[in-house]
Design an enzyme around this catalytic site. Structure first.
Site, PDB file in Angstrom:
ATOM      1  N   SER A   6       0.825  -1.205   0.000  1.00 36.44           N
ATOM      2  CA  SER A   6       0.000   0.000   0.000  1.00 36.44           C
ATOM      3  C   SER A   6       0.867   1.266   0.000  1.00 36.44           C
ATOM      4  O   SER A   6       2.031   1.238   0.417  1.00 36.44           O
ATOM      5  CB  SER A   6      -0.888  -0.009   1.250  1.00 36.44           C
ATOM      6  N   CYS A  10      -3.305  -4.585  -8.198  1.00 38.44           N
ATOM      7  CA  CYS A  10      -2.905  -3.177  -8.273  1.00 38.44           C
ATOM      8  C   CYS A  10      -3.155  -2.622  -9.668  1.00 38.44           C
ATOM      9  O   CYS A  10      -3.138  -1.424  -9.870  1.00 38.44           O
ATOM     10  CB  CYS A  10      -1.450  -3.017  -7.895  1.00 38.44           C
TER      11      CYS A  10
HETATM   12  P1  NAD Z   1       0.501  -3.647   2.914  1.00 38.13           P
HETATM   13  O1  NAD Z   1       1.143  -2.347   2.617  1.00 38.13           O
HETATM   14  O2  NAD Z   1      -0.475  -3.728   4.017  1.00 38.13           O
HETATM   15  O3  NAD Z   1       1.613  -4.760   3.236  1.00 38.13           O
HETATM   16  C1  NAD Z   1       2.686  -5.013   2.374  1.00 38.13           C
HETATM   17  C2  NAD Z   1       3.868  -5.555   3.170  1.00 38.13           C
HETATM   18  O4  NAD Z   1       4.317  -4.561   4.088  1.00 38.13           O
HETATM   19  C3  NAD Z   1       3.561  -6.798   3.985  1.00 38.13           C
HETATM   20  O5  NAD Z   1       4.646  -7.685   3.853  1.00 38.13           O
HETATM   21  C4  NAD Z   1       3.460  -6.285   5.417  1.00 38.13           C
HETATM   22  O6  NAD Z   1       3.894  -7.224   6.370  1.00 38.13           O
HETATM   23  C5  NAD Z   1       4.392  -5.086   5.409  1.00 38.13           C
HETATM   24  N1  NAD Z   1       3.951  -4.021   6.328  1.00 38.13           N
HETATM   25  C6  NAD Z   1       2.679  -3.679   6.627  1.00 38.13           C
HETATM   26  N2  NAD Z   1       2.671  -2.624   7.480  1.00 38.13           N
HETATM   27  C7  NAD Z   1       3.954  -2.305   7.705  1.00 38.13           C
HETATM   28  C8  NAD Z   1       4.587  -1.299   8.494  1.00 38.13           C
HETATM   29  N3  NAD Z   1       3.884  -0.425   9.200  1.00 38.13           N
HETATM   30  N4  NAD Z   1       5.939  -1.252   8.509  1.00 38.13           N
HETATM   31  C9  NAD Z   1       6.662  -2.128   7.784  1.00 38.13           C
HETATM   32  N5  NAD Z   1       6.112  -3.099   7.016  1.00 38.13           N
HETATM   33  C10 NAD Z   1       4.771  -3.188   6.981  1.00 38.13           C
HETATM   34  O7  NAD Z   1      -0.153  -4.138   1.523  1.00 38.13           O
HETATM   35  P2  NAD Z   1      -1.128  -5.376   1.257  1.00 38.13           P
HETATM   36  O8  NAD Z   1      -2.460  -5.085   1.819  1.00 38.13           O
HETATM   37  O9  NAD Z   1      -0.466  -6.646   1.614  1.00 38.13           O
HETATM   38  O10 NAD Z   1      -1.204  -5.326  -0.338  1.00 38.13           O
HETATM   39  C11 NAD Z   1      -2.163  -4.583  -1.045  1.00 38.13           C
HETATM   40  C12 NAD Z   1      -1.573  -3.288  -1.551  1.00 38.13           C
HETATM   41  O11 NAD Z   1      -0.467  -3.565  -2.400  1.00 38.13           O
HETATM   42  C13 NAD Z   1      -2.537  -2.481  -2.416  1.00 38.13           C
HETATM   43  O12 NAD Z   1      -2.425  -1.135  -2.059  1.00 38.13           O
HETATM   44  C14 NAD Z   1      -2.038  -2.709  -3.834  1.00 38.13           C
HETATM   45  O13 NAD Z   1      -2.354  -1.686  -4.747  1.00 38.13           O
HETATM   46  C15 NAD Z   1      -0.565  -2.797  -3.603  1.00 38.13           C
HETATM   47  N6  NAD Z   1       0.120  -3.484  -4.695  1.00 38.13           N
HETATM   48  C16 NAD Z   1       0.852  -2.732  -5.554  1.00 38.13           C
HETATM   49  C17 NAD Z   1       1.493  -3.325  -6.622  1.00 38.13           C
HETATM   50  C18 NAD Z   1       2.290  -2.502  -7.578  1.00 38.13           C
HETATM   51  O14 NAD Z   1       3.032  -3.075  -8.364  1.00 38.13           O
HETATM   52  N7  NAD Z   1       2.189  -1.183  -7.571  1.00 38.13           N
HETATM   53  C19 NAD Z   1       1.381  -4.714  -6.817  1.00 38.13           C
HETATM   54  C20 NAD Z   1       0.632  -5.462  -5.912  1.00 38.13           C
HETATM   55  C21 NAD Z   1      -0.003  -4.832  -4.843  1.00 38.13           C
END
Ligand code: NAD
Length: 484
Positions: free
Chosen positions: A228, A283
Site C-alpha cells: 500500500s 494493483c
Molecule cells: P501492505 O502495505 O499492508 O503490506 C505489504 C507488506 O508490508 C507486507 O509484507 C506487510 O507485512 C508489510 N507491512 C505492513 N505494514 C507495515 C509497516 N507499518 N511497517 C513495515 N512493514 C509493513 O499491503 P497489502 O495489503 O499486503 O497489499 C495490497 C496493496 O499492495 C494495495 O495497495 C495494492 O495496490 C498494492 N500493490 C501494488 C502493486 C504494484 O506493483 N504497484 C502490486 C501489488 C499490490
C-alpha cells in the site's frame, strides 16, 4: 488434521522460530485456519542477514552462466509443481484456480528471463576515449537485498525481484506477507531442491518488526517493496535514511476510458476481468469506468448485465469466476467504502453486499458491486478500495477524462478502449500513469519489461523486472585504462 507451523529458511536450513507470537493464516473462502505463521524475532532476522552476507563472496564469484543454471533448475521444478503451487495460492489468497495458474506462469517467466543473466549483465566499453586510453563499465553485485511482499500475488511478487538479484550475484531475503506465507514456503523448498548454496536465498516470516530490522541493518544493501502507499512511504523514507537502494511499488486507482468508437461486445471480457478479476484485489485492476459521450448508456447496461452473471465461489471449485477477498477485516473495509459511496450520493446499481455462497457461508465474499453517477470528488473515486467495486463516471471528452485521471494522487495504470489510433496515441502520450493499456484491461508488463508506476503508486527510480531490475541489482563501475 494438525495445522502446520511455518518455519524460516536461513542458511540452507529450515528453522523453527523462537517467537511466542504466531498469526493464523486462513483460507478466505472457508475461514479455516490452514497454517500458523511466526512473527520472527530480531535475532532470526539478523541470522538471515548474516547468512546472506557470508554467502555473498562465493556466490558473486560463481560464473554468471553457473548462476543461471540454478535458475533453469528452479524453472523446471516450478513447472513440475505448477498445479500444486496454483492450488496453494488459491487456498491462502482466495483467487480462482485459473487466476492462480496465471500467477504461477508470470512467476516462472521472471525466472526464465533471469536465466539470460550472462547477456543481461554485460557492461559496455569504448576504445580511445583519449589517445591510447580505453574506458569500460562493468556491472557488479552489491550484497544482500530483500523483498517485502504484499498479499495479493503471494508467489509472483517476490519473483519480480529475487531471480534478477540472485542471478546478478547478490544474496537474498524474502519477507512474505504474513497473510499469505505458504506459497513462498513452498517456493523456498523448491529453491532448496534446486541446490542453491546455503545463504543465497533466505526466508524470514513476520510483519513490521522484521521489516524494521531489515531496513535498519547496515549489511542490507537494498530493498524492494510492494504494497500500500501508506506503508510504501514509510519504507521508502526509512530505507533511504539508512542509505539503501529502494524501490517501492504502491497503491493504485486505475481508470478505464471507453471511447464512443469502442467495440463494446469484444471488450466486455477484458472489462470484467479488469474490474472483478481476483475480486478487484490487483494493483492493475480497473476501479473507475469512464464512458465518453453517447456510449455511456449501452456500455453501462452491458457492464452491469455481465457483472451480475459472474459466478462467485471457492476458487478450487469448477466454473467459479470470482473468489472472496483476503480477510474478514478487508471485507469490512470494502463494505464501509460501499456505505460511504451511498452516503455521498453515488447510485448503487449492482449491490454485492449480501451475496451468499452455498457451502461456504463463512467465506469473505462480496459480489460484483457497481456505482453509477460517481463524481470525481467522491471518496470512492479517489481512494483505493481494493475490492470488487466498480465506479462509473460519465465524461464528455477525452480531455475531461485525462484531467480527472490526473486529479487523483495515484499513477499506476490506465487503459483506453477505442478503435481510433489517434485517440489511443493521445492517451498514451498524455496520461501520467506508469502502465498504459490500449484495448487491454490489465496493463501488466511482461517480465522483460519494467513494471512501472508513477506519482503515489511508485517511490524510487528503477522499477521491478526488465532492464531496470539489472540496474537496481548491480553497481556500474567505470574503469579508465592506459598501458605504457
Ligand atoms: P501492505 O502495505 O499492508 O503490506 C505489504 C507488506 O508490508 C507486507 O509484507 C506487510 O507485512 C508489510 N507491512 C505492513 N505494514 C507495515 C509497516 N507499518 N511497517 C513495515 N512493514 C509493513 O499491503 P497489502 O495489503 O499486503 O497489499 C495490497 C496493496 O499492495 C494495495 O495497495 C495494492 O495496490 C498494492 N500493490 C501494488 C502493486 C504494484 O506493483 N504497484 C502490486 C501489488 C499490490
Amino acid at each position: 488434521m494438525t495445522v502446520r507451523k511455518l518455519q524460516n529458511y536461513i542458511n540452507g536450513q529450515w528453522v523453527e522460530s523462537k517467537t511466542d507470537q504466531f498469526l493464523e493464516v486462513k483460507n478466505p473462502a472457508t475461514d479455516e485456519v490452514i497454517a500458523y505463521v511466526p512473527l520472527s524475532t530480531r535475532e532470526e532476522v539478523e541470522a538471515a542477514i548474516k547468512a546472506a552476507k557470508e554467502a555473498f563472496w562465493e556466490w558473486r564469484q560463481t560464473p554468471p552462466l553457473v548462476r543461471a543454471r540454478y535458475m533453469f533448475k528452479l524453472k523446471n521444478l516450478m513447472e513440475e509443481h505448477y498445479e500444486e503451487l496454483a492450488r496453494i495460492i488459491v487456498q491462502e489468497e482466495g483467487k480462482t484456480l485459473d487466476e492462480a495458474r496465471g500467477e504461477v506462469r508470470r512467476a516462472i517467466e521472471n525466472v526464465e528471463v533471469a536465466t539470460g543473466i550472462p547477456s543481461l549483465m554485460m557492461g559496455y566499453n569504448l576504445e580511445d576515449v583519449a589517445s591510447g586510453i580505453d574506458e569500460y563499465v562493468i556491472r557488479q553485485p552489491l550484497g544482500v537485498f530483500c523483498c517485502i511482499a504484499p498479499f495479493n500475488f503471494p508467489l509472483m511478487v517476490p519473483l519480480w525481484f529475487m531471480p534478477y538479484a540472485v542471478a546478478c550475484g547478490n544474496t537474498y531475503i524474502v519477507k512474505p506477507s504474513e497473510q499469505v506465507p505458504m506459497s513462498q514456503t513452498r517456493l523456498l523448498e523448491l529453491i532448496e531442491e534446486a541446490g542453491f548454496p546455503p545463504g543465497v536465498v533466505n526466508l524470514v516470516n513476520g510483519a513490521k518488526e522484521v521489516v524494521d530490522v531489515l531496513l535498519e541493518h547496515p549489511d542490507v544493501k537494498g530493498a524492494s517493496f510492494v504494497g500500500s502507499t501508506r506503508v510504501a512511504k514509510y519504507i521508502y523514507s526509512k530505507a533511504t535514511q539508512h542509505g539503501k537502494r529502494v524501490q517501492c511499488q504502491a497503491g493504485a486507482k486505475n481508470f478505464i476510458v471507453v471511447m464512443p468508437d469502442c467495440d463494446v461486445d469484444k471488450s466486455m471480457g477484458s472489462l470484467m476481468s479488469s474490474f472483478f478479476g481476483s475480486a478487484g484485489e490487483r494493483c492493475l485492476a480497473g476501479a473507475i469506468l469512464m464512458p465518453v459521450g453517447d456510449i455511456y448508456e449501452p456500455l453501462r447496461d452491458k457492464f452491469v448485465e455481465a457483472a451480475s452473471r459472474l459466478k462467485i465461489g471457492y476458487g478450487l471449485d469448477e466454473g467459479v469466476q470470482m473468489g472472496p477477498v483476503i480477510s474478514r477485516r478487508h471485507k469490512e473495509r470494502v463494505l464501509k467504502y460501499i456505505e460511504i459511496g451511498i452516503q455521498e450520493g453515488a447510485k448503487l446499481i449492482l449491490d454485492g453486499r449480501n451475496v451468499k455462497v452455498k457451502g461456504y457461508e463463512n467465506g469473505y465474499f462480496i459480489g460484483p458491486t457497481i456505482f453509477d453517477d460517481v463524481k470525481p470528488e467522491m471518496t470512492i473515486a479517489r481512494e483505493e478500495i481494493f475490492g470488487p467495486v466498480a465506479c462509473i463516471m460519465r465524461v464528455d471528452s477525452l480531455d475531461e477524462a485525462i484531467e480527472i485521471i490526473h486529479s487523483v494522487p495515484y499513477g499506476n495504470a490506465a487503459s483506453i478502449f477505442t478503435s481510433s489510433g489517434k485517440w489511443a496515441r493521445e492517451f498514451r502520450y498524455r496520461v501520467q500513469c506508469g502502465n498504459i493499456g490500449i484495448n487491454i484491461g490489465i496493463a501488466a508488463p511482461m517480465a522483460f519489461f519494467p513494471f512501472s508506476g508513477m506519482k503515489e503508486s511508485f517511490f524510487g527510480d528503477l522499477h521491478g523486472q526488465g532492464r531496470d531490475a539489472i540496474n537496481f541489482f548491480t553497481e556500474r563501475k567505470v574503469v579508465i585504462e592506459r598501458w605504457f
